[in-house]
Scaffold this motif. Structure first.
Motif, PDB file in Angstrom:
ATOM      1  N   ASN A   2       3.621  19.065  29.065  1.00  0.00           N
ATOM      2  CA  ASN A   2       3.491  20.449  28.634  1.00  0.00           C
ATOM      3  C   ASN A   2       2.344  21.143  29.344  1.00  0.00           C
ATOM      4  O   ASN A   2       1.494  20.526  29.979  1.00  0.00           O
ATOM      5  CB  ASN A   2       3.255  20.496  27.121  1.00  0.00           C
ATOM      6  CG  ASN A   2       4.407  19.885  26.350  1.00  0.00           C
ATOM      7  OD1 ASN A   2       5.559  20.177  26.611  1.00  0.00           O
ATOM      8  ND2 ASN A   2       4.096  19.017  25.406  1.00  0.00           N
ATOM      9  N   GLU A  74      -4.866  25.286  18.221  1.00  0.00           N
ATOM     10  CA  GLU A  74      -3.703  24.853  18.993  1.00  0.00           C
ATOM     11  C   GLU A  74      -3.384  23.381  18.801  1.00  0.00           C
ATOM     12  O   GLU A  74      -2.259  22.947  19.069  1.00  0.00           O
ATOM     13  CB  GLU A  74      -3.918  25.149  20.479  1.00  0.00           C
ATOM     14  CG  GLU A  74      -3.756  26.608  20.837  1.00  0.00           C
ATOM     15  CD  GLU A  74      -3.529  26.796  22.334  1.00  0.00           C
ATOM     16  OE1 GLU A  74      -2.656  26.124  22.906  1.00  0.00           O
ATOM     17  OE2 GLU A  74      -4.250  27.603  22.921  1.00  0.00           O
ATOM     18  N   ALA A  75      -4.373  22.619  18.380  1.00  0.00           N
ATOM     19  CA  ALA A  75      -4.147  21.200  18.133  1.00  0.00           C
ATOM     20  C   ALA A  75      -5.179  20.706  17.125  1.00  0.00           C
ATOM     21  O   ALA A  75      -6.245  21.320  16.961  1.00  0.00           O
ATOM     22  CB  ALA A  75      -4.235  20.401  19.431  1.00  0.00           C
ATOM     23  N   PRO A 109       0.301  23.660  15.883  1.00  0.00           N
ATOM     24  CA  PRO A 109       1.328  23.301  16.866  1.00  0.00           C
ATOM     25  C   PRO A 109       1.412  21.813  17.206  1.00  0.00           C
ATOM     26  O   PRO A 109       2.486  21.317  17.556  1.00  0.00           O
ATOM     27  CB  PRO A 109       0.925  24.112  18.104  1.00  0.00           C
ATOM     28  CG  PRO A 109       0.118  25.259  17.571  1.00  0.00           C
ATOM     29  CD  PRO A 109      -0.623  24.682  16.401  1.00  0.00           C
ATOM     30  N   HIS A 110       0.288  21.102  17.125  1.00  0.00           N
ATOM     31  CA  HIS A 110       0.295  19.687  17.509  1.00  0.00           C
ATOM     32  C   HIS A 110      -0.787  18.956  16.715  1.00  0.00           C
ATOM     33  O   HIS A 110      -1.944  19.369  16.710  1.00  0.00           O
ATOM     34  CB  HIS A 110       0.022  19.544  19.017  1.00  0.00           C
ATOM     35  CG  HIS A 110       0.140  18.134  19.519  1.00  0.00           C
ATOM     36  ND1 HIS A 110      -0.375  17.748  20.751  1.00  0.00           N
ATOM     37  CD2 HIS A 110       0.700  17.004  18.984  1.00  0.00           C
ATOM     38  CE1 HIS A 110      -0.128  16.456  20.942  1.00  0.00           C
ATOM     39  NE2 HIS A 110       0.521  15.988  19.889  1.00  0.00           N
ATOM     40  N   VAL A 112      -2.616  15.192  16.113  1.00  0.00           N
ATOM     41  CA  VAL A 112      -2.827  13.840  16.633  1.00  0.00           C
ATOM     42  C   VAL A 112      -3.566  13.039  15.562  1.00  0.00           C
ATOM     43  O   VAL A 112      -4.675  13.404  15.158  1.00  0.00           O
ATOM     44  CB  VAL A 112      -3.636  13.865  17.944  1.00  0.00           C
ATOM     45  CG1 VAL A 112      -3.927  12.438  18.419  1.00  0.00           C
ATOM     46  CG2 VAL A 112      -2.872  14.642  19.013  1.00  0.00           C
ATOM     47  N   ARG A 144       4.938  18.726  15.108  1.00  0.00           N
ATOM     48  CA  ARG A 144       4.858  17.926  16.333  1.00  0.00           C
ATOM     49  C   ARG A 144       3.646  17.011  16.172  1.00  0.00           C
ATOM     50  O   ARG A 144       2.524  17.490  15.973  1.00  0.00           O
ATOM     51  CB  ARG A 144       4.678  18.824  17.553  1.00  0.00           C
ATOM     52  CG  ARG A 144       4.525  18.034  18.846  1.00  0.00           C
ATOM     53  CD  ARG A 144       4.147  18.917  20.014  1.00  0.00           C
ATOM     54  NE  ARG A 144       3.771  18.102  21.158  1.00  0.00           N
ATOM     55  CZ  ARG A 144       2.897  18.461  22.087  1.00  0.00           C
ATOM     56  NH1 ARG A 144       2.287  19.649  22.006  1.00  0.00           N
ATOM     57  NH2 ARG A 144       2.612  17.654  23.082  1.00  0.00           N
ATOM     58  N   ALA A 145       3.867  15.716  16.232  1.00  0.00           N
ATOM     59  CA  ALA A 145       2.798  14.770  15.924  1.00  0.00           C
ATOM     60  C   ALA A 145       2.756  13.647  16.948  1.00  0.00           C
ATOM     61  O   ALA A 145       3.792  13.218  17.466  1.00  0.00           O
ATOM     62  CB  ALA A 145       2.991  14.189  14.534  1.00  0.00           C
ATOM     63  N   THR A 146       1.542  13.181  17.221  1.00  0.00           N
ATOM     64  CA  THR A 146       1.332  12.015  18.080  1.00  0.00           C
ATOM     65  C   THR A 146       0.410  11.048  17.349  1.00  0.00           C
ATOM     66  O   THR A 146      -0.617  11.456  16.805  1.00  0.00           O
ATOM     67  CB  THR A 146       0.698  12.413  19.424  1.00  0.00           C
ATOM     68  OG1 THR A 146       1.525  13.371  20.080  1.00  0.00           O
ATOM     69  CG2 THR A 146       0.530  11.187  20.323  1.00  0.00           C
ATOM     70  N   ASP A 200      -2.715  18.144  26.124  1.00  0.00           N
ATOM     71  CA  ASP A 200      -1.386  18.088  26.732  1.00  0.00           C
ATOM     72  C   ASP A 200      -1.445  17.777  28.222  1.00  0.00           C
ATOM     73  O   ASP A 200      -0.594  18.224  28.997  1.00  0.00           O
ATOM     74  CB  ASP A 200      -0.608  19.392  26.496  1.00  0.00           C
ATOM     75  CG  ASP A 200       0.216  19.350  25.213  1.00  0.00           C
ATOM     76  OD1 ASP A 200       0.515  18.233  24.749  1.00  0.00           O
ATOM     77  OD2 ASP A 200       0.555  20.419  24.691  1.00  0.00           O
ATOM     78  N   GLY A 207       6.172   9.576  20.808  1.00  0.00           N
ATOM     79  CA  GLY A 207       5.215  10.147  19.864  1.00  0.00           C
ATOM     80  C   GLY A 207       4.103   9.213  19.434  1.00  0.00           C
ATOM     81  O   GLY A 207       3.416   9.495  18.445  1.00  0.00           O
TER      82      GLY A 207
END
Length: 296
Positions: A2, A74-75, A109-110, A112, A144-146, A200, A207
């Motif tokens: 991304n 944003e994260a 949005p993301h 972790v 959206r997850a990591t 990103d 993931g």
């Protein structure tokens, strides 16, 4: 891959060891960081502020304060406090659940999650399974997850698992059989890899990323310290009964089980080529022979 993130990144646990490493890596890359802290006036929080980190005061039992702290980011990187008792395991799950729910409310949005190696399944280790349950809650959140899943910290060999000098030899003792290969990574590299995921600049297929930088048996670990010291080294396997709690014994049993599944070290180095193996970490921290030696 991304487009790289340019907005603010929130970090929960920024005043701790792993969260602090994530902040260090983000600041090194010029990112804007917002630390979610319980006490903005604490010394550690003020030290972050002095480095340009934005502080957001939160209360875990106040969903509105959590959602407000995550507004417009944003994260979001978070970890949960390490549990040392079954009561603390339950508290850890509450913290993780509250943070995930706040991220949902704030439409982050993301996200972790700094989990633990092996948390993709239940292991029977309460303070590892707590992270498995948080991972499951995050996976069902729609975000959206990591998951980043660190193995054992190399830093343990500078503290609770440190080798000693006895009769002119470096001696390492662990409650693991000598053929068990310990998976490990430095805290610095946990931070660097998490930062790459947050920005990103790195992909996480499926993931999740298992964070393993080296995989060595007890005799090999002892030999690495002996090579640094220029001295002979030996390893002694101890029984699990030397450990003070059932939580600790469960964790070391899990280390032995994890050794049966070799890690793909190339995955980590593809993200952070400068990731340290144990010998490099020993040199990087300037490890020296212990002074509390047993005389010949």
């Amino acid at each position: 891959m991304n487009t790289q993130v340019n907005g603010t990144i929130a970090v929960f646990g920024a005043t701790g060891q792993q969260g602090g490493a994530v902040v260090d890596a983000l600041l090194d890359r010029g990112a804007r960081v917002r630390a979610l802290v319980r006490d903005p006036e604490s010394g550690r929080a003020q030290a972050l502020a002095a480095r340009g980190v934005e502080l957001a005061a939160i209360r875990i039992d106040d969903p509105a304060s959590l959602a407000d702290a995550l507004a417009t980011v944003e994260a979001f990187h978070f970890m949960t406090p390490e549990a040392n008792s079954l009561d603390e395991v339950e508290a850890e799950i509450r913290v993780g659940t509250a943070l995930v729910d706040a991220a949902v409310a704030a439409h982050v949005p993301h996200v972790v999650f700094n989990s633990v190696f092996g948390a993709d399944q239940e292991t029977g280790v309460p303070h590892h399974d707590s992270k498995h349950w948080i991972e499951e809650h995050l996976g069902k959140s729609g975000l959206r997850a990591t998951m980043v899943r660190p193995a054992a910290f190399m830093e343990g060999f500078a503290s609770v698992m440190a080798p000693s000098l006895e009769h002119g030899k470096i001696v390492l003792r662990l409650p693991l059989a000598e053929d068990v290969a310990v998976k490990m990574i430095s805290v610095r590299d946990i931070g660097r890899i998490a930062a790459a995921v947050l920005l990103d600049t790195a992909d996480a297929p499926g993931g999740a990323i298992d964070l393993v930088a080296d995989e060595l048996t007890g005799p090999q670990i002892a030999a690495a310290f002996g090579a640094r010291a220029g001295l002979p080294a030996r390893y002694e396997a101890l029984p699990l009964t030397v450990l003070p709690s059932e939580l600790d014994r469960a964790m070391f049993r899990q280390f032995a089980q994890a050794a049966e599944h070799p890690a793909d070290l190339a995955v980590v180095r593809a993200i952070e080529p400068a990731t340290l193996d144990l010998a490099e970490w020993i040199r990087a921290i300037g490890w020296t022979v212990p002074t509390n030696a047993v005389a010949p």
